[in-house]
Design an enzyme around this catalytic site. Structure first.
Site, mmCIF file in Angstrom:
data_model
loop_
_atom_site.group_PDB
_atom_site.id
_atom_site.type_symbol
_atom_site.label_atom_id
_atom_site.label_comp_id
_atom_site.label_asym_id
_atom_site.label_seq_id
_atom_site.Cartn_x
_atom_site.Cartn_y
_atom_site.Cartn_z
ATOM 1 N N SER A 84 6.485 0.951 7.370
ATOM 2 C CA SER A 84 5.876 0.805 8.480
ATOM 3 C C SER A 84 6.686 0.439 9.801
ATOM 4 C CB SER A 84 4.628 -0.324 8.585
ATOM 5 O OG SER A 84 3.873 -0.455 9.753
ATOM 6 N N TYR B 198 1.833 -9.230 7.280
ATOM 7 C CA TYR B 198 1.940 -7.745 6.802
ATOM 8 C C TYR B 198 3.354 -7.233 7.152
ATOM 9 C CZ TYR B 198 0.898 -2.639 7.567
ATOM 10 O OH TYR B 198 1.011 -1.340 7.347
HETATM 11 P P1 NDP Z 1 -5.822 3.986 4.107
HETATM 12 O O1 NDP Z 1 -6.814 2.560 4.072
HETATM 13 O O2 NDP Z 1 -6.620 4.989 4.681
HETATM 14 O O3 NDP Z 1 -5.564 4.053 2.485
HETATM 15 C C1 NDP Z 1 -4.780 3.275 1.872
HETATM 16 C C2 NDP Z 1 -4.786 3.567 0.564
HETATM 17 O O4 NDP Z 1 -4.540 2.616 -0.496
HETATM 18 C C3 NDP Z 1 -6.344 3.999 -0.109
HETATM 19 O O5 NDP Z 1 -6.041 5.407 -0.820
HETATM 20 C C4 NDP Z 1 -6.429 3.019 -0.966
HETATM 21 O O6 NDP Z 1 -7.291 3.406 -2.105
HETATM 22 C C5 NDP Z 1 -5.228 2.557 -1.579
HETATM 23 N N1 NDP Z 1 -5.178 1.296 -1.938
HETATM 24 C C6 NDP Z 1 -5.501 0.027 -1.324
HETATM 25 N N2 NDP Z 1 -5.307 -0.881 -2.357
HETATM 26 C C7 NDP Z 1 -5.101 -0.555 -3.447
HETATM 27 C C8 NDP Z 1 -4.735 -0.933 -4.818
HETATM 28 N N3 NDP Z 1 -4.704 -2.155 -4.925
HETATM 29 N N4 NDP Z 1 -4.557 -0.074 -5.690
HETATM 30 C C9 NDP Z 1 -4.393 1.127 -5.425
HETATM 31 N N5 NDP Z 1 -4.641 1.937 -4.382
HETATM 32 C C10 NDP Z 1 -5.047 0.893 -3.240
HETATM 33 O O7 NDP Z 1 -4.597 3.742 5.122
HETATM 34 P P2 NDP Z 1 -3.410 4.620 5.343
HETATM 35 O O8 NDP Z 1 -3.560 5.819 4.488
HETATM 36 O O9 NDP Z 1 -3.025 4.356 6.343
HETATM 37 O O10 NDP Z 1 -2.121 3.628 4.334
HETATM 38 C C11 NDP Z 1 -1.207 4.393 3.678
HETATM 39 C C12 NDP Z 1 0.273 3.634 3.732
HETATM 40 O O11 NDP Z 1 0.522 3.729 5.141
HETATM 41 C C13 NDP Z 1 0.019 1.901 3.553
HETATM 42 O O12 NDP Z 1 0.802 1.559 2.948
HETATM 43 C C14 NDP Z 1 0.172 1.657 5.234
HETATM 44 O O13 NDP Z 1 0.477 0.248 5.213
HETATM 45 C C15 NDP Z 1 0.969 2.679 5.774
HETATM 46 N N6 NDP Z 1 1.012 2.613 6.921
HETATM 47 C C16 NDP Z 1 0.080 3.066 7.841
HETATM 48 C C17 NDP Z 1 -0.048 3.235 9.034
HETATM 49 C C18 NDP Z 1 -1.523 3.730 9.915
HETATM 50 O O14 NDP Z 1 -1.398 3.269 10.860
HETATM 51 N N7 NDP Z 1 -2.463 4.103 9.400
HETATM 52 C C19 NDP Z 1 1.037 2.565 10.129
HETATM 53 C C20 NDP Z 1 2.181 2.256 9.253
HETATM 54 C C21 NDP Z 1 2.094 2.280 7.720
HETATM 55 P P3 NDP Z 1 -8.451 2.458 -2.755
HETATM 56 O O15 NDP Z 1 -9.055 1.757 -1.726
HETATM 57 O O16 NDP Z 1 -9.544 3.646 -3.241
HETATM 58 O O17 NDP Z 1 -7.861 2.095 -3.877
#
Ligand code: NDP
Length: 250
Positions: A148, A161
């Site tokens: 990030s 975070y």
């Molecule tokens: P979302 O919340 O849309 O997606 C997060 C994903 O992580 C979901 O598919 C969720 O699936 C999964 N997840 C969460 N906890 C678990 C767990 N314990 N086991 C397995 N899967 C898990 O957010 P993003 O797509 O934005 O996030 C993806 C990545 O991008 C993250 O690492 C985030 O930190 C990073 N990021 C995002 C930014 C943004 O602005 N959106 C900016 C910078 C970084 P489920 O709940 O079904 O398990």
């Protein structure tokens, strides 16, 4: 490994929404066999059905999924095992699952700190632990770890975070240095329109996040960056990609 996405076996954690979901769609459309993990299995199954239906006889449409909680090393191992059973190899491991719970450290939300450490740091390590032996055996492989902007900077409310995302950057850099033919890319997005801000339950933070996310990018932007790193020739290791909305200062 050929310099293309076509035919590559790509595991994606956190594929049930946001960046992971967009990556699954885009990489499958370019001919990858995608192996999808997350906890919300019904979402993954719908995505697999969509990808399969969109595939043609010549290319695309190969996807499988399995309920996977990245805080369990056993479940992450089972996801890698599924890829091996179905496709016989793993070309790319995308450690994408993440949680962003923004709140002042003075609020001492220990339970949220633990969840972020477990998902954002240990989840990535479990992905490395499960895929690295496969890559060592194959003598080739590629990790893509999703960091990030918070891997590079800290802002009020983001101490923990950022702490977890700084860790992803350190781990990725170490992995890169020792990698040899095993490539390692860290992608650091700025604001991307996904469900991520919902991970923040602290009401004083919500308004700040809403303001920041007004200029957020579509998740496909990050999926394209992943595709760029994957399709480079094997001797090219794209180490870091930082992508912000043009209007984002942080
Ligand atoms: P979302 O919340 O849309 O997606 C997060 C994903 O992580 C979901 O598919 C969720 O699936 C999964 N997840 C969460 N906890 C678990 C767990 N314990 N086991 C397995 N899967 C898990 O957010 P993003 O797509 O934005 O996030 C993806 C990545 O991008 C993250 O690492 C985030 O930190 C990073 N990021 C995002 C930014 C943004 O602005 N959106 C900016 C910078 C970084 P489920 O709940 O079904 O398990």
């Amino acid at each position: 490994m050929a310099c293309t996405i076509e035919g590559k076996v790509i595991i994606i954690t956190g594929a049930s929404s946001g960046i992971g979901e967009a990556a699954a769609r885009l990489l499958a459309a370019r001919g990858a066999k995608v192996v999808l993990g997350a906890r919300r299995i019904e979402r993954l199954e719908a995505l697999v059905a969509e990808i399969t239906a969109a595939g043609t006889e010549a290319s695309g449409g190969e996807a499988v999924c399995q309920a996977t909680d990245v805080t369990s090393a056993t479940q992450v191992q089972a996801l890698v095992d599924l890829a091996l059973e179905r496709y016989g190899r793993v070309d790319v491991m995308i450690n994408n699952a993440g949680l962003m719970a923004i709140a002042s450290i003075h609020k001492v939300r220990v339970e949220e700190w633990e969840r972020m450490v477990d998902i954002n740091i240990k989840g990535v390590l479990y992905g490395i632990a499960a895929a690295l032996p496969v890559f060592q055996k194959q003598k080739v492989g590629h990790f893509i770890n999703v960091g990030s902007i918070a891997s590079h900077k800290v802002a009020p409310g983001g101490a923990v975070y950022s702490g977890t995302k700084f860790a992803v950057r350190a781990i990725s850099e170490g992995l890169r240095q020792e990698g040899g033919a095993i490539r390692c890319t860290m992608i650091s997005p700025g604001g991307v329109k996904t469900e991520l801000p919902k991970g923040s339950s602290d009401q004083t933070t919500v308004a700040t996040l809403e303001e920041m996310y007004r200029t957020a990018l579509p998740a496909e932007t990050i999926a394209r960056a992943m595709a760029y790193a994957i399709e480079q020739p094997p001797e090219v290791d794209v180490n870091e990609i930082v992508i912000r909305p043009a209007a984002q200062a942080f």
